[in-house]
Scaffold this motif. Structure first.
Motif, PDB file in Angstrom:
ATOM      1  N   GLY A  27       0.754  -1.492  -0.484  1.00  0.00           N
ATOM      2  CA  GLY A  27      -0.011  -0.446  -0.190  1.00  0.00           C
ATOM      3  C   GLY A  27       0.585   1.120   0.182  1.00  0.00           C
ATOM      4  N   GLU A  28       0.568   2.443  -0.345  1.00  0.00           N
ATOM      5  CA  GLU A  28       0.736   3.505  -0.172  1.00  0.00           C
ATOM      6  C   GLU A  28       1.661   4.210   0.234  1.00  0.00           C
ATOM      7  OE1 GLU A  28       2.632   6.848  -2.205  1.00  0.00           O
ATOM      8  OE2 GLU A  28       1.946   4.514  -3.369  1.00  0.00           O
ATOM      9  N   GLU A  29       0.765   3.984   1.921  1.00  0.00           N
ATOM     10  CA  GLU A  29       0.753   4.244   3.165  1.00  0.00           C
ATOM     11  C   GLU A  29       1.600   3.770   4.108  1.00  0.00           C
ATOM     12  OE1 GLU A  29       0.586   7.829   3.577  1.00  0.00           O
ATOM     13  OE2 GLU A  29       0.086   8.014   2.053  1.00  0.00           O
ATOM     14  N   ALA A  30       1.966   2.930   3.462  1.00  0.00           N
ATOM     15  CA  ALA A  30       2.681   1.285   4.558  1.00  0.00           C
ATOM     16  C   ALA A  30       4.145   1.189   4.929  1.00  0.00           C
ATOM     17  CB  ALA A  30       2.661  -0.158   3.662  1.00  0.00           C
ATOM     18  N   ILE A  31       4.804   2.219   3.975  1.00  0.00           N
ATOM     19  CA  ILE A  31       6.058   2.447   4.170  1.00  0.00           C
ATOM     20  C   ILE A  31       5.775   4.013   4.583  1.00  0.00           C
ATOM     21  CG2 ILE A  31       8.489   2.315   3.117  1.00  0.00           C
ATOM     22  CD1 ILE A  31       7.478  -0.250   1.620  1.00  0.00           C
ATOM     23  N   SER A  32       7.137   4.533   5.425  1.00  0.00           N
ATOM     24  CA  SER A  32       7.202   5.472   5.450  1.00  0.00           C
ATOM     25  C   SER A  32       8.654   6.038   5.993  1.00  0.00           C
ATOM     26  CB  SER A  32       6.098   6.789   6.351  1.00  0.00           C
ATOM     27  OG  SER A  32       7.010   6.120   8.080  1.00  0.00           O
ATOM     28  N   PHE A  33       9.562   6.926   6.088  1.00  0.00           N
ATOM     29  CA  PHE A  33      10.814   7.316   5.781  1.00  0.00           C
ATOM     30  C   PHE A  33      10.465   8.945   7.257  1.00  0.00           C
ATOM     31  CE2 PHE A  33      10.296   6.573   1.382  1.00  0.00           C
ATOM     32  CZ  PHE A  33      11.591   5.631   1.921  1.00  0.00           C
ATOM     33  N   ASP A  34       9.152   8.246   8.439  1.00  0.00           N
ATOM     34  CA  ASP A  34       9.433   8.655   9.135  1.00  0.00           C
ATOM     35  C   ASP A  34      10.076   8.455  10.413  1.00  0.00           C
ATOM     36  OD1 ASP A  34       7.564  10.421   8.426  1.00  0.00           O
ATOM     37  OD2 ASP A  34       5.657   9.629   8.922  1.00  0.00           O
ATOM     38  N   SER A  35      10.511   9.333  11.356  1.00  0.00           N
ATOM     39  CA  SER A  35      10.998   9.047  12.508  1.00  0.00           C
ATOM     40  C   SER A  35       9.751   8.079  13.118  1.00  0.00           C
ATOM     41  CB  SER A  35      11.448   9.955  13.902  1.00  0.00           C
ATOM     42  OG  SER A  35      11.859   9.405  15.020  1.00  0.00           O
ATOM     43  N   PRO A  36      11.122   6.619  14.465  1.00  0.00           N
ATOM     44  CA  PRO A  36       9.723   5.491  14.559  1.00  0.00           C
ATOM     45  C   PRO A  36       8.853   5.718  15.198  1.00  0.00           C
ATOM     46  CG  PRO A  36      11.590   4.657  14.271  1.00  0.00           C
ATOM     47  CD  PRO A  36      11.763   5.876  13.899  1.00  0.00           C
ATOM     48  N   ALA A  37       9.243   6.937  16.391  1.00  0.00           N
ATOM     49  CA  ALA A  37       8.440   7.376  17.387  1.00  0.00           C
ATOM     50  C   ALA A  37       7.783   8.388  17.014  1.00  0.00           C
ATOM     51  CB  ALA A  37       9.357   8.822  18.443  1.00  0.00           C
ATOM     52  N   ASP A  38       7.190   9.692  15.445  1.00  0.00           N
ATOM     53  CA  ASP A  38       6.419   9.788  14.920  1.00  0.00           C
ATOM     54  C   ASP A  38       5.789   8.982  14.051  1.00  0.00           C
ATOM     55  OD1 ASP A  38       7.870  11.873  15.624  1.00  0.00           O
ATOM     56  OD2 ASP A  38       9.178  12.301  14.117  1.00  0.00           O
ATOM     57  N   ILE A  39       5.827   7.692  13.916  1.00  0.00           N
ATOM     58  CA  ILE A  39       4.289   6.906  13.081  1.00  0.00           C
ATOM     59  C   ILE A  39       3.813   6.572  14.152  1.00  0.00           C
ATOM     60  CG2 ILE A  39       4.079   5.009  12.079  1.00  0.00           C
ATOM     61  CD1 ILE A  39       7.180   4.923  11.386  1.00  0.00           C
ATOM     62  N   GLN A  40       2.471   7.196  13.366  1.00  0.00           N
ATOM     63  CA  GLN A  40       0.984   6.556  14.516  1.00  0.00           C
ATOM     64  C   GLN A  40       0.431   4.946  14.336  1.00  0.00           C
ATOM     65  OE1 GLN A  40      -0.754   8.666  16.831  1.00  0.00           O
ATOM     66  NE2 GLN A  40       0.958  10.424  15.637  1.00  0.00           N
ATOM     67  N   VAL A  41       0.292   5.208  15.486  1.00  0.00           N
ATOM     68  CA  VAL A  41      -0.408   3.042  15.210  1.00  0.00           C
ATOM     69  C   VAL A  41      -1.515   2.824  14.609  1.00  0.00           C
ATOM     70  CG1 VAL A  41      -0.756   1.367  17.133  1.00  0.00           C
ATOM     71  CG2 VAL A  41       0.988   2.878  17.362  1.00  0.00           C
ATOM     72  N   SER A  42      -1.569   1.654  13.667  1.00  0.00           N
ATOM     73  CA  SER A  42      -2.757   2.029  12.791  1.00  0.00           C
ATOM     74  C   SER A  42      -3.007  -0.184  13.103  1.00  0.00           C
ATOM     75  CB  SER A  42      -2.622   2.559  11.960  1.00  0.00           C
ATOM     76  OG  SER A  42      -1.498   1.853  11.062  1.00  0.00           O
ATOM     77  N   GLY A  43      -3.890  -0.382  11.855  1.00  0.00           N
ATOM     78  CA  GLY A  43      -3.986  -1.573  13.085  1.00  0.00           C
ATOM     79  C   GLY A  43      -3.830  -2.470  11.093  1.00  0.00           C
ATOM     80  N   SER A  44      -3.095  -1.348  10.713  1.00  0.00           N
ATOM     81  CA  SER A  44      -2.230  -1.884   9.153  1.00  0.00           C
ATOM     82  C   SER A  44      -1.208  -2.258   9.246  1.00  0.00           C
ATOM     83  CB  SER A  44      -2.675  -1.022   8.189  1.00  0.00           C
ATOM     84  OG  SER A  44      -1.894   0.489   8.230  1.00  0.00           O
ATOM     85  N   ALA A  45      -0.117  -3.135   8.464  1.00  0.00           N
ATOM     86  CA  ALA A  45       0.730  -3.199   8.348  1.00  0.00           C
ATOM     87  C   ALA A  45       1.498  -1.673   8.582  1.00  0.00           C
ATOM     88  CB  ALA A  45       1.579  -4.761   7.708  1.00  0.00           C
ATOM     89  N   ARG A  46       2.460  -1.054   9.074  1.00  0.00           N
ATOM     90  CA  ARG A  46       3.568  -0.516   9.147  1.00  0.00           C
ATOM     91  C   ARG A  46       5.153  -0.287   8.927  1.00  0.00           C
ATOM     92  NH1 ARG A  46       0.711   5.226   8.788  1.00  0.00           N
ATOM     93  NH2 ARG A  46       2.947   5.690   8.138  1.00  0.00           N
TER      94      ARG A  46
END
Length: 87
Positions: A27-46
């Motif tokens: 998915g488009e939002e599944a991979i991000s380049f953000d700091s791990p501390a800035d990622i919002q917890v969601s039900g999908s794989a991130r």
């Protein structure tokens, strides 16, 4: 000379390879380049790909430029090690 977008291009290549080979991360939002501390917890794989260190490979820094034709000089590439944190 390295492109000013070289680090971004490496990151996008890693993202593309992971997305193509791991179905849960396609998915488009599944991979991000953000700091791990800035990622919002969601039900999908991130997956967070965080570049935390760029280190110049110093022993390759002293390679002499080589002549390229009669009026040009080719400089060696700027070589670095990239360290990523995958979470």
């Amino acid at each position: 000379m390295a492109s000013p977008t070289a680090l971004r291009d490496v990151g996008e290549t890693v993202k593309s390879l992971l997305g193509k080979n791991i179905p849960e991360l396609s998915g488009e939002e599944a991979i991000s380049f953000d700091s791990p501390a800035d990622i919002q917890v969601s039900g999908s794989a991130r997956l967070s790909i965080f570049l935390y260190s760029v280190v110049e490979i110093s022993h390759l820094r002293n390679i002499d430029p080589e002549p390229s034709g009669t009026d040009r000089i080719t400089y060696p590439p700027f070589t670095v090690d990239l360290f990523y944190l995958f979470t």
